[in-house]
Design an enzyme around this catalytic site. Structure first.
Site, PDB file in Angstrom:
ATOM      1  N   ASP A  54     140.340 -78.407  28.840  1.00 27.83           N
ATOM      2  CA  ASP A  54     140.667 -79.644  29.547  1.00 27.83           C
ATOM      3  C   ASP A  54     142.047 -79.607  30.189  1.00 27.83           C
ATOM      4  O   ASP A  54     142.326 -80.381  31.113  1.00 27.83           O
ATOM      5  CB  ASP A  54     140.586 -80.840  28.595  1.00 27.83           C
ATOM      6  CG  ASP A  54     139.144 -81.258  28.324  1.00 27.83           C
ATOM      7  OD1 ASP A  54     138.234 -80.489  28.681  1.00 27.83           O
ATOM      8  OD2 ASP A  54     138.930 -82.349  27.756  1.00 27.83           O
ATOM      9  N   LYS A  80     130.539 -80.518  16.667  1.00 33.13           N
ATOM     10  CA  LYS A  80     130.966 -81.408  15.580  1.00 33.13           C
ATOM     11  C   LYS A  80     132.237 -82.134  15.997  1.00 33.13           C
ATOM     12  O   LYS A  80     133.307 -81.547  16.055  1.00 33.13           O
ATOM     13  CB  LYS A  80     131.223 -80.633  14.295  1.00 33.13           C
ATOM     14  CG  LYS A  80     131.684 -81.533  13.132  1.00 33.13           C
ATOM     15  CD  LYS A  80     132.058 -80.719  11.911  1.00 33.13           C
ATOM     16  CE  LYS A  80     132.533 -81.614  10.778  1.00 33.13           C
ATOM     17  NZ  LYS A  80     133.786 -82.336  11.076  1.00 33.13           N
ATOM     18  N   SER A 133     134.066 -77.974  14.961  1.00 36.86           N
ATOM     19  CA  SER A 133     135.138 -78.841  14.494  1.00 36.86           C
ATOM     20  C   SER A 133     136.502 -78.432  15.061  1.00 36.86           C
ATOM     21  O   SER A 133     136.730 -78.544  16.264  1.00 36.86           O
ATOM     22  CB  SER A 133     135.146 -78.843  12.961  1.00 36.86           C
ATOM     23  OG  SER A 133     136.013 -79.807  12.449  1.00 36.86           O
TER      24      SER A 133
END
Length: 521
Positions: free
Chosen positions: A307, A321, A296
């Site tokens: 990224d 998740k 999460s």
């Protein structure tokens, strides 16, 4: 619940599912049909059961089960929180509770303070590790088979209420009384923060609660004052929490305007979160440690940094998740956490692992066993990726969606560090008793002195092995037991900082950080 009541349970689940949708509306109109008619229908059914059913039935329990079953049909993360559990869940998420502020364990038949919590009422009144709680407000607590929940009911309470304790201190064989005012006690989010060496700092985050960012920022600032140029952010075992708190932490590392995460709901509405100019570690080196239990909000942090080509992600593929839950009050003290959106990393990848709506939560959570069996925890090549879910970072690095964050640098699980579970209880008890009996002498040692000098001749660990004469132990198991015993004694003596400092001496991911640092020099 009686097995004979199961047909009724499923019937109520179906009927209850028809009207409860009205609770999830965002406007004045109910989501399904005529709310009043549906409510009357379920009330009539409950009345029939209470009046006419052949056996006695707890209708509250019946409805709780119906709600839980209905949510389980949606996805693995939409859950029902009964009213008796809501306070504990809320405390964990908020990062505080009202009580006297001690970590305790039942030793024999007596409540024993493992450590008073920093900033709490107990530490301010001089309560120390090893103290025993005998009586609370004339209620005798020793010599009884009390469960943790029963103890907490006696020690927790409303803010600024008094509790009178009778304590026993073993170090000077004394009984004393102390009156405490219950107050808010912090549930720490930063397990430990310290310098691994002259330039590399380390922060272990346990959760993303409401108080987490404040704790993290304090730790970050202290490490910077100590000369930190590179940070190890340990998110192993961190199951997540609040997204906005994760965003604040990421903001410390990313430049102004960088996308952190975006969410998308069932209407296609997109909500984006961006870094600001406030980050205090945008130029520093960064290593993020993750494993199969990082989930999460932990994955938001790792995904945002990966990224944006910031730092190095080390470890094993994270849990996967990517669903956002919102807590909704059901009006009777209970609540549901309903999945309302999916979140995506800056390159656009969803990291939610696949699931089937009819799949049980138990099967969904058995993913660890599947990863173990297919070899993923041991070999990076065994991680299954899908070419159609391949993405590129601004610097051209290939990353994958479809289930968790795949690390930049893989470190296999270290099964050589496991000891038989049969020894866990004995190790814990021996470590505590040893510290408890030698606390005055041991307290003269610093952490570094303890790590370097304690039990060099194996005198202490040999006493423990005298309890294991009936077991045939391999040399490897023998060494692991000695190491873990020292770690547990360090934990009981110095709290988490002692435990982590010793664990890190043989931590494969920490060792990988040092290897990467050496390669870059």
């Amino acid at each position: 619940m009686n097995k004979n009541n199961l047909p009724i349970y499923f019937s109520v689940a179906v009927v209850f599912g028809m009207f409860i949708g009205s609770f999830f509306g965002t406007g004045s109109k109910p989501i399904v049909g005529n709310s009043s008619a549906n409510e009357q229908k379920i009330k009539r059914l409950i009345n029939y059961i209470q009046r006419d059913y052949v056996d006695q039935v707890n209708t509250d329990e019946l409805l709780d089960g119906a709600i839980a079953q209905m949510l389980e049909k949606l996805d693995p993360h939409s859950v029902y929180i009964p009213k008796e559990n809501l306070q504990l869940v809320t405390e964990n998420m908020q990062g505080n509770f009202v009580g006297i502020g001690v970590q305790f364990r039942m030793i024999g038949d007596t409540i024993t303070v493992i450590q008073p919590i920093k900033g709490g009422p107990s530490i301010k009144k001089g309560i120390k590790a090893g103290d025993r709680i005998l009586i609370a407000d004339n209620d005798t607590l020793y010599g009884k088979d009390l469960q943790s929940g029963q103890i907490l009911k006696r020690l927790k309470g409303q803010p600024n209420t008094e509790v009178n304790l009778q304590m026993y201190r073993k170090s000077n064989d004394s009984i004393f009384n102390v009156t405490l005012n219950r107050n808010k006690v912090n549930i720490k989010s930063v397990d430990v923060a310290y310098m691994l060496n002259d330039s590399i700092g380390y922060i272990k985050l346990d959760r993303f609660a409401r108080n987490t960012y404040k704790e993290f920022k304090t730790s970050l600032d202290e490490l910077l004052l100590n000369g930190m140029t590179d940070l190890v952010l340990d998110l192993r075992g961190n199951s997540g929490g609040f997204i906005d708190i994760a965003n604040k932490i990421v903001d410390e590392f990313l430049e102004d305007g960088k996308l952190i995460v975006f969410t998308k709901n069932n209407k296609g509405d997109v909500n984006e979160s961006f870094a600001t100019y406030k980050g205090d570690f945008e130029k520093g080196g960064l290593y993020v440690l993750i494993d199969e239990n990082s989930a999460s909000a932990s994955e938001i942090v790792a995904g945002a940094l990966q990224d944006n080509d910031k730092g190095t992600i080390i470890g094993r593929r994270s849990f996967g998740k990517g669903l956002v839950q919102e807590e909704m009050d059901l009006g009777d003290g209970s609540a549901v956490r309903l999945t309302t959106a999916r979140y995506y990393t800056p390159t656009g990848r969803s990291i939610q692992k696949p699931y089937k709506k009819e799949e049980s939560t138990t099967n969904y959570n058995e993913d660890f066993r599947n990863r173990y069996q297919n070899g993923e925890l041991f070999h990076k090549d065994s991680i299954k990726t899908v070419d159609s879910l391949q993405y590129k970072t601004p610097k051209g690095k290939i990353v994958f969606g479809g289930g968790g964050i795949v690390p930049d640098v893989f470190v296999p699980i270290d099964t050589s560090a496991y000891i038989p579970t049969i020894f866990f209880g004995r190790l814990n008890n021996f470590a505590f008793n040893y510290v408890d009996n030698n606390r005055v002498q041991l307290s003269k040692l610093s952490i570094d002195e303890f790590i370097k000098e304690f039990d060099k001749n194996n005198e202490v660990s040999n006493k423990f092995f005298n309890q294991l004469k009936d077991y045939k132990l391999s040399l490897k198991t023998n060494q692991l037991i000695r190491r873990n015993l020292k770690i547990l004694i360090a934990r009981d003596l110095f709290n988490d900082i002692g435990m982590y400092k010793l664990q890190h001496k043989s931590d494969k991911m920490i060792q990988k950080v040092f290897e990467l640092e050496t390669e870059q020099q």
